[in-house]
Design a protein around this motif. Structure first.
Motif, PDB file in Angstrom:
ATOM      1  N   SER A  46      -6.100  22.973  33.132  1.00  0.00           N
ATOM      2  CA  SER A  46      -5.149  24.041  32.831  1.00  0.00           C
ATOM      3  C   SER A  46      -4.170  24.223  33.976  1.00  0.00           C
ATOM      4  O   SER A  46      -4.434  23.831  35.112  1.00  0.00           O
ATOM      5  N   THR A  47      -3.042  24.796  33.615  1.00  0.00           N
ATOM      6  CA  THR A  47      -2.035  25.210  34.577  1.00  0.00           C
ATOM      7  C   THR A  47      -1.899  26.712  34.398  1.00  0.00           C
ATOM      8  O   THR A  47      -2.605  27.308  33.583  1.00  0.00           O
ATOM      9  N   GLU A  48      -0.965  27.334  35.118  1.00  0.00           N
ATOM     10  CA  GLU A  48      -0.754  28.767  34.927  1.00  0.00           C
ATOM     11  C   GLU A  48      -0.254  29.070  33.528  1.00  0.00           C
ATOM     12  O   GLU A  48      -0.500  30.143  32.996  1.00  0.00           O
ATOM     13  N   ASP A  49       0.440  28.104  32.898  1.00  0.00           N
ATOM     14  CA  ASP A  49       1.078  28.345  31.613  1.00  0.00           C
ATOM     15  C   ASP A  49       0.387  27.731  30.407  1.00  0.00           C
ATOM     16  O   ASP A  49       0.677  28.107  29.272  1.00  0.00           O
ATOM     17  N   SER A  50      -0.514  26.754  30.616  1.00  0.00           N
ATOM     18  CA  SER A  50      -1.066  26.052  29.459  1.00  0.00           C
ATOM     19  C   SER A  50      -2.434  25.441  29.732  1.00  0.00           C
ATOM     20  O   SER A  50      -2.845  25.285  30.876  1.00  0.00           O
ATOM     21  N   VAL A  51      -3.108  25.092  28.634  1.00  0.00           N
ATOM     22  CA  VAL A  51      -4.334  24.302  28.670  1.00  0.00           C
ATOM     23  C   VAL A  51      -3.904  22.886  28.306  1.00  0.00           C
ATOM     24  O   VAL A  51      -3.194  22.681  27.318  1.00  0.00           O
ATOM     25  N   GLU A  52      -4.280  21.918  29.119  1.00  0.00           N
ATOM     26  CA  GLU A  52      -3.844  20.536  28.933  1.00  0.00           C
ATOM     27  C   GLU A  52      -5.047  19.660  28.586  1.00  0.00           C
ATOM     28  O   GLU A  52      -6.049  19.667  29.294  1.00  0.00           O
ATOM     29  N   ILE A  53      -4.922  18.918  27.493  1.00  0.00           N
ATOM     30  CA  ILE A  53      -5.977  18.021  27.039  1.00  0.00           C
ATOM     31  C   ILE A  53      -5.399  16.618  26.940  1.00  0.00           C
ATOM     32  O   ILE A  53      -4.329  16.421  26.371  1.00  0.00           O
ATOM     33  N   VAL A  54      -6.114  15.647  27.487  1.00  0.00           N
ATOM     34  CA  VAL A  54      -5.725  14.247  27.369  1.00  0.00           C
ATOM     35  C   VAL A  54      -6.899  13.529  26.706  1.00  0.00           C
ATOM     36  O   VAL A  54      -8.013  13.560  27.204  1.00  0.00           O
ATOM     37  N   ALA A  55      -6.622  12.916  25.545  1.00  0.00           N
ATOM     38  CA  ALA A  55      -7.625  12.114  24.852  1.00  0.00           C
ATOM     39  C   ALA A  55      -7.251  10.648  25.041  1.00  0.00           C
ATOM     40  O   ALA A  55      -6.148  10.235  24.688  1.00  0.00           O
ATOM     41  N   PHE A  56      -8.148   9.877  25.629  1.00  0.00           N
ATOM     42  CA  PHE A  56      -7.900   8.467  25.904  1.00  0.00           C
ATOM     43  C   PHE A  56      -8.278   7.675  24.657  1.00  0.00           C
ATOM     44  O   PHE A  56      -9.456   7.459  24.392  1.00  0.00           O
ATOM     45  N   ALA A  57      -7.253   7.281  23.881  1.00  0.00           N
ATOM     46  CA  ALA A  57      -7.495   6.696  22.566  1.00  0.00           C
ATOM     47  C   ALA A  57      -6.534   5.562  22.274  1.00  0.00           C
ATOM     48  O   ALA A  57      -5.660   5.680  21.411  1.00  0.00           O
ATOM     49  N   PRO A  58      -6.667   4.438  22.965  1.00  0.00           N
ATOM     50  CA  PRO A  58      -5.759   3.319  22.701  1.00  0.00           C
ATOM     51  C   PRO A  58      -6.001   2.720  21.321  1.00  0.00           C
ATOM     52  O   PRO A  58      -7.107   2.761  20.794  1.00  0.00           O
ATOM     53  N   GLY A  59      -4.932   2.179  20.756  1.00  0.00           N
ATOM     54  CA  GLY A  59      -5.045   1.465  19.494  1.00  0.00           C
ATOM     55  C   GLY A  59      -5.058   2.336  18.259  1.00  0.00           C
ATOM     56  O   GLY A  59      -5.533   1.910  17.213  1.00  0.00           O
ATOM     57  N   LEU A  60      -4.528   3.548  18.343  1.00  0.00           N
ATOM     58  CA  LEU A  60      -4.511   4.432  17.181  1.00  0.00           C
ATOM     59  C   LEU A  60      -3.200   4.325  16.426  1.00  0.00           C
ATOM     60  O   LEU A  60      -2.141   4.133  17.021  1.00  0.00           O
ATOM     61  N   ASP A  61      -3.285   4.482  15.122  1.00  0.00           N
ATOM     62  CA  ASP A  61      -2.114   4.626  14.276  1.00  0.00           C
ATOM     63  C   ASP A  61      -1.899   6.132  14.155  1.00  0.00           C
ATOM     64  O   ASP A  61      -2.759   6.846  13.626  1.00  0.00           O
ATOM     65  N   THR A  62      -0.771   6.634  14.640  1.00  0.00           N
ATOM     66  CA  THR A  62      -0.534   8.087  14.642  1.00  0.00           C
ATOM     67  C   THR A  62      -0.494   8.663  13.232  1.00  0.00           C
ATOM     68  O   THR A  62      -0.705   9.864  13.058  1.00  0.00           O
ATOM     69  N   ASN A  63      -0.263   7.822  12.221  1.00  0.00           N
ATOM     70  CA  ASN A  63      -0.290   8.303  10.835  1.00  0.00           C
ATOM     71  C   ASN A  63      -1.711   8.616  10.379  1.00  0.00           C
ATOM     72  O   ASN A  63      -1.903   9.313   9.380  1.00  0.00           O
ATOM     73  N   LYS A  64      -2.701   8.100  11.085  1.00  0.00           N
ATOM     74  CA  LYS A  64      -4.100   8.349  10.747  1.00  0.00           C
ATOM     75  C   LYS A  64      -4.754   9.284  11.762  1.00  0.00           C
ATOM     76  O   LYS A  64      -5.960   9.285  11.933  1.00  0.00           O
ATOM     77  N   LEU A  65      -3.940  10.083  12.426  1.00  0.00           N
ATOM     78  CA  LEU A  65      -4.412  10.993  13.464  1.00  0.00           C
ATOM     79  C   LEU A  65      -4.136  12.429  13.038  1.00  0.00           C
ATOM     80  O   LEU A  65      -3.049  12.744  12.566  1.00  0.00           O
ATOM     81  N   ASP A  66      -5.121  13.299  13.189  1.00  0.00           N
ATOM     82  CA  ASP A  66      -4.972  14.697  12.800  1.00  0.00           C
ATOM     83  C   ASP A  66      -5.416  15.591  13.955  1.00  0.00           C
ATOM     84  O   ASP A  66      -6.539  15.457  14.451  1.00  0.00           O
ATOM     85  N   VAL A  67      -4.531  16.490  14.378  1.00  0.00           N
ATOM     86  CA  VAL A  67      -4.848  17.477  15.411  1.00  0.00           C
ATOM     87  C   VAL A  67      -4.678  18.836  14.766  1.00  0.00           C
ATOM     88  O   VAL A  67      -3.626  19.137  14.198  1.00  0.00           O
ATOM     89  N   SER A  68      -5.712  19.682  14.840  1.00  0.00           N
ATOM     90  CA  SER A  68      -5.628  21.011  14.232  1.00  0.00           C
ATOM     91  C   SER A  68      -6.332  22.035  15.105  1.00  0.00           C
ATOM     92  O   SER A  68      -7.182  21.697  15.926  1.00  0.00           O
TER      93      SER A  68
END
Length: 145
Positions: A46-68
């Protein structure tokens, strides 16, 4: 406690944790205790302004990715193809370390995270997610009268 007994105590605690994990099917109780091979691996900060998440996921098709985000839980779900040709007929595979198939990770967000202000982008095999903090949770200066 002497320095000579400290490493033995830590190795014994590690052994006990592995044993308990195997008894309960290896289900994680927090981000710090995820099962070996969990995909995608993540960093949360986190920073003062946000929570930061990094997911290490090489080889993904962004059309088959869902973030909710729902009820304080951030969910990352999707599918990862094998990305290579199957072995020749009759060939034996002795090890497979690269994950392929469907996946789902759920991360509990801190209360100061604002679920209405989430941004996600996929860059160089990393899913970068930024969740802004609520204005009321940000540090502010108070004037003394």
């Amino acid at each position: 406690m002497s320095d000579a007994t400290a490493p033995d105590l830590f190795s014994e605690l590690d052994r006990l944790q592995r044993h308990m994990s195997s008894l309960f099917g290896g289900f994680p109780t927090s981000l710090r205790s995820t099962r070996v091979g969990t995909f995608p691996q993540i960093n949360v900060g986190s920073t003062e302004d946000s929570v930061e998440i990094v997911a290490f996921a090489p080889g993904l098709d962004t059309n088959k990715l869902d973030v909710s985000v729902d009820k304080g839980l951030l969910t990352i779900a999707g599918e990862r193809a094998t990305g290579y040709e199957p072995p020749q007929e009759g060939a034996r595979q002795y090890a497979q370390e690269r994950f392929s198939g469907t996946f789902r990770r759920v991360i509990e967000l801190p209360q100061q995270a604002d679920p209405d202000k989430v941004q996600a982008k996929y860059v160089d095999g990393c899913l970068l997610i930024s969740v802004e903090k609520r204005e009321t949770s940000k540090p502010r200066s108070v004037t003394v009268q």
